[in-house]
Write an enzyme that holds these catalytic residues in place. Sequence first.
Site, PDB file in Angstrom:
ATOM      1  N   GLN A 196      25.631  30.870  53.529  1.00 46.50           N
ATOM      2  CA  GLN A 196      24.710  30.612  52.193  1.00 46.50           C
ATOM      3  C   GLN A 196      25.174  31.739  51.375  1.00 46.50           C
ATOM      4  O   GLN A 196      24.528  32.960  51.457  1.00 46.50           O
ATOM      5  CB  GLN A 196      23.328  30.311  52.498  1.00 46.50           C
ATOM      6  CG  GLN A 196      23.290  29.329  53.613  1.00 46.50           C
ATOM      7  CD  GLN A 196      23.554  27.807  53.146  1.00 46.50           C
ATOM      8  OE1 GLN A 196      22.681  27.540  52.121  1.00 46.50           O
ATOM      9  NE2 GLN A 196      24.086  27.292  53.769  1.00 46.50           N
ATOM     10  N   ARG A 216      17.760  31.236  49.573  1.00 46.09           N
ATOM     11  CA  ARG A 216      19.021  31.237  48.651  1.00 46.09           C
ATOM     12  C   ARG A 216      19.756  29.917  48.736  1.00 46.09           C
ATOM     13  O   ARG A 216      19.782  29.279  49.526  1.00 46.09           O
ATOM     14  CB  ARG A 216      19.810  32.533  49.148  1.00 46.09           C
ATOM     15  CG  ARG A 216      20.592  32.231  50.385  1.00 46.09           C
ATOM     16  CD  ARG A 216      21.105  33.335  51.297  1.00 46.09           C
ATOM     17  NE  ARG A 216      21.680  34.358  50.108  1.00 46.09           N
ATOM     18  CZ  ARG A 216      21.263  35.505  50.136  1.00 46.09           C
ATOM     19  NH1 ARG A 216      20.519  36.068  50.655  1.00 46.09           N
ATOM     20  NH2 ARG A 216      21.992  36.118  48.989  1.00 46.09           N
ATOM     21  N   GLY A 237      13.653  24.628  49.215  1.00 50.86           N
ATOM     22  CA  GLY A 237      14.912  24.581  49.998  1.00 50.86           C
ATOM     23  C   GLY A 237      15.987  25.117  48.920  1.00 50.86           C
ATOM     24  O   GLY A 237      15.781  25.304  47.545  1.00 50.86           O
ATOM     25  N   HIS A 238      17.190  25.298  49.583  1.00 46.65           N
ATOM     26  CA  HIS A 238      18.352  25.838  48.990  1.00 46.65           C
ATOM     27  C   HIS A 238      18.764  24.969  47.675  1.00 46.65           C
ATOM     28  O   HIS A 238      18.903  23.863  47.946  1.00 46.65           O
ATOM     29  CB  HIS A 238      19.577  26.231  49.682  1.00 46.65           C
ATOM     30  CG  HIS A 238      19.984  25.068  50.592  1.00 46.65           C
ATOM     31  ND1 HIS A 238      21.147  25.186  51.387  1.00 46.65           N
ATOM     32  CD2 HIS A 238      19.527  23.905  50.642  1.00 46.65           C
ATOM     33  CE1 HIS A 238      21.507  24.227  52.338  1.00 46.65           C
ATOM     34  NE2 HIS A 238      20.639  23.121  51.687  1.00 46.65           N
ATOM     35  N   ASN A 239      19.110  25.704  46.485  1.00 44.70           N
ATOM     36  CA  ASN A 239      19.469  25.012  45.261  1.00 44.70           C
ATOM     37  C   ASN A 239      18.640  24.091  44.681  1.00 44.70           C
ATOM     38  O   ASN A 239      18.689  23.274  43.971  1.00 44.70           O
ATOM     39  CB  ASN A 239      20.702  24.325  45.480  1.00 44.70           C
ATOM     40  CG  ASN A 239      21.985  25.069  46.140  1.00 44.70           C
ATOM     41  OD1 ASN A 239      22.116  25.279  47.269  1.00 44.70           O
ATOM     42  ND2 ASN A 239      22.345  25.999  45.363  1.00 44.70           N
TER      43      ASN A 239
END
Lengths: 348, 348, 348
Positions: A196, A216, A237-239
Amino acid sequence: MEINLNELAARVGARLRGDGDVVVSSVAQLTQAGAGTLSFLGDSKYRSHLAETKASAVILTEADADQCPVPILISGNPYLTFAEAARILHPQPPVVGGVHPSAVVDPSADIDPTAWIGPLTVIEAGVRVGARVFVGPSCILGAGVEIGDDSRLVARVTLCAGTLVGQRAMLQPGSVIGRDGFGFARDGERWVRIPQIGRAVLGDDVEIGANSCVDRGAIADTLVGNGVKLDNHIQIGHNVEIGDNTAMAANTGISGSTRIGRNCTIAGAVGMAGHLEIGDDVHFTGMAMVTRSFTEPGSYSSGIPAMPSGAWRRNVARFRQLDDLARRLKQLEVSLETMKDTQGQEES
Amino acid sequence: MEINLNELAARVGARLRGDGDVVVSSVAQLTQAGAGTLSFLGDSKYRSHLAETKASAVILTEADADQCPVPILISGNPYLTFAEAARILHPQPPVVGGVHPSAVVDPSADIDPTAWIGPLTVIEAGVRVGARVFVGPSCILGAGVEIGDDSRLVARVTLCAGTLVGQRAMLQPGSVIGRDGFGFARDGERWVRIPQIGRAVLGDDVEIGANSCVDRGAIADTLVGNGVKLDNHIQIGHNVEIGDNTAMAANTGISGSTRIGRNCTIAGAVGMAGHLEIGDDVHFTGMAMVTRSFTEPGSYSSGIPAMPSGAWRRNVARFRQLDDLARRLKQLEVSLETMKDTQGQEES
Amino acid sequence: MEINLNELAARVGARLRGDGDVVVSSVAQLTQAGAGTLSFLGDSKYRSHLAETKASAVILTEADADQCPVPILISGNPYLTFAEAARILHPQPPVVGGVHPSAVVDPSADIDPTAWIGPLTVIEAGVRVGARVFVGPSCILGAGVEIGDDSRLVARVTLCAGTLVGQRAMLQPGSVIGRDGFGFARDGERWVRIPQIGRAVLGDDVEIGANSCVDRGAIADTLVGNGVKLDNHIQIGHNVEIGDNTAMAANTGISGSTRIGRNCTIAGAVGMAGHLEIGDDVHFTGMAMVTRSFTEPGSYSSGIPAMPSGAWRRNVARFRQLDDLARRLKQLEVSLETMKDTQGQEES
């Protein structure tokens, strides 16, 4: 801090009625207020409490002004005026620059001399800490973290490597920003972790509650807009991207790559699937289960409110038959229509 | 890290088409890729992005290979190949053995010289730390904890006394493994705590997300199988058993003594009651409420997806009447049947 | 610890049948027990396990007493007696007073000499720590915190400034008590933080689970009654009040200003809206969505248990039509009534 009503009214932009030399030094609830306190009436239905209040002054609307036996500050929005007055009476203590000797600070870190680094905090290589930043005890600032001016890490905040925090942020204990997102590819039965390499990027005036997490990004960054307020136990969560001034209550979780607009309010324990688009000014009520995009402003809800367990069990059993019940209803309608025709023919 | 496509293709087992001397050094999304980056096409519906990509190479399937203007790595599973390539390009930095001087380490601890113990970490009596283990800042390893080779405690991980962690584990900040389970006996109105003497035992290749908890067992151990991946904010109650390679998304909670099989996927915010049996290859969608055992492979769901709040309120009101509605429907069917008979008799 | 059955029976108030000189030193499950262990039979349906048990003694009811080949302790409530015996066999180690040299303790703190302050713990100004209190590693006790005698902060507990903890409390790792409540007033699109000047006040015999949060009050205090037991990942909002001996399972969240009575049990992942009144002896089942007050004792539930995803999708689609289905049902009833009348008239 002590202040007289003349000065307080001027600073919060309220209209004073009564003795401007009266001094207040703290805020209190209307029914529990004592001498030297400032209170407020946010809702006219509690107007009857005014007669008995022991507060030295009360913030209220013009419409409620006649009922009050003590000096008043008149405001079109008493709750907001109270918030501003409370900030004046109970200010954050000013930050005294320095580094506690028990902190472990990498020599390559760039820490503004007006910032405070608390005891037992770890600061890794290349970190930048802005002016008047307060970093409380036992925080961790991973390599390359940057924190804008006037931000406040209350205590025990973890900022993983590369995380960016804007100005005037408030990060509460136990929050974890920039953990690796939860990304795996499947290889037969085995899960292969995907590095990630995106960051977690927080704007200005962001608040992150206790034990909340912002992961991240996988490749691009996770983005938390200016003025976003997150309560405790929240998972981002990511993004994910969150628009400016959106607020979320505790226990809510947002799955990866979902984009949320500006000025949304998301109540407690809401769950959102991933890769959704949520527009501006969208509101979800508590425990809403969000499985599709909602791009239109409005209020959205789901869930079954609690009822006595016996009734619940009976209704739940019927829910399992719901598709069948609907089909039977349709069948009945058809049958009845047929019978009506028959009856009609007989009558004609 | 820099690598040319010849070598990369060989290491990930992909077929190269194009210039093998091209060098890549990082991964990027197809539409945001620049020179020196490697991207991938996981889904043919984004194939149109290929024409414009600035990536130096792309991983894709044979079927998509003709569309791409840059060198390609052909793979039957581009997402998995991308994961493997990303791990090569963005490797975990190697662990440098040592103990930070600010760590507090009990002399009876047995720490492999190739392991790293980070600043302000506490290691209690009898702890064993394997080869190349990375223990980040501010971790706590309680008495008797054991950690297998190549595991990674990112930062601020709490392993309570007696916890066992296998090899190649990844434990994220704020996770708490081996807390006393929530076990009480009632004595009149008073709750009497039951000592929790089991352990939390994690297998190899386990990942535990930020602020997640795995409680120790009451008498026997809590068991987390090999390859299990847990996201953030997950709660695993005492004496739960989780089979190999099962994965859970954030905010999910598993109550005590429930046994979950292998290769299950459990989406976010799922809740499971205690003492259930969940078989292998069982999948729960987000926010599922699991109140009984599911031993057959398959996908299971529950919950009411969000809808406009007005419609929701009307439907919820009807849900409370659902058993009554079903009875009325049955009554109608009987009445109609009777009427048909009557009509039939009249007609005959 | 080793104890013979004569002494154990006397201390837990059970009736011994068998050899009182037999010594036990730990507890075990009936089917996995070995020599020197004490087990129990809580439910008669497992009575068949008695014949094969290797335990040195078993706690059971009079009714099950005849089946057992080993010495027994007879009790009207075997589970409670087992809890008490387990506490004798597996006692908490006594607290040895002292302050670890790595702790950072403000000189104004008043710490009882019989209390232990663990490594890397931070104690700020004006803190008071009572007799025999155990403060584990890496805790933070903010300014003015007070902790009553015999309480135990396992490790990594954060008590924000002004928090009060009673006697015999047990606070688990990652818990955060006294964070600023989530209070904001809206100023156009901007959120203005309202200073949170109330405290978090915990009674005696309180347990707070790992990574759980109890927020401080806005103006008045947040109150957690005596004997309250909270599991992991629980969120208690500002100005919540929880009555004595109420217990909550993991992942539950209580919104601000809700008042909960005594002796309630609240299962996992329950969500409660704010400003509700919950009476004494109220029980909520798992994942209940509590949107109104429940003042009557009883059990309350909500939610749709999981079912195969295909059936769920069909039923959910019907749920969206539920109000419409109910109207059509009503319409059918009216039509049928009319037809009956018509038929009746024809017949008459």
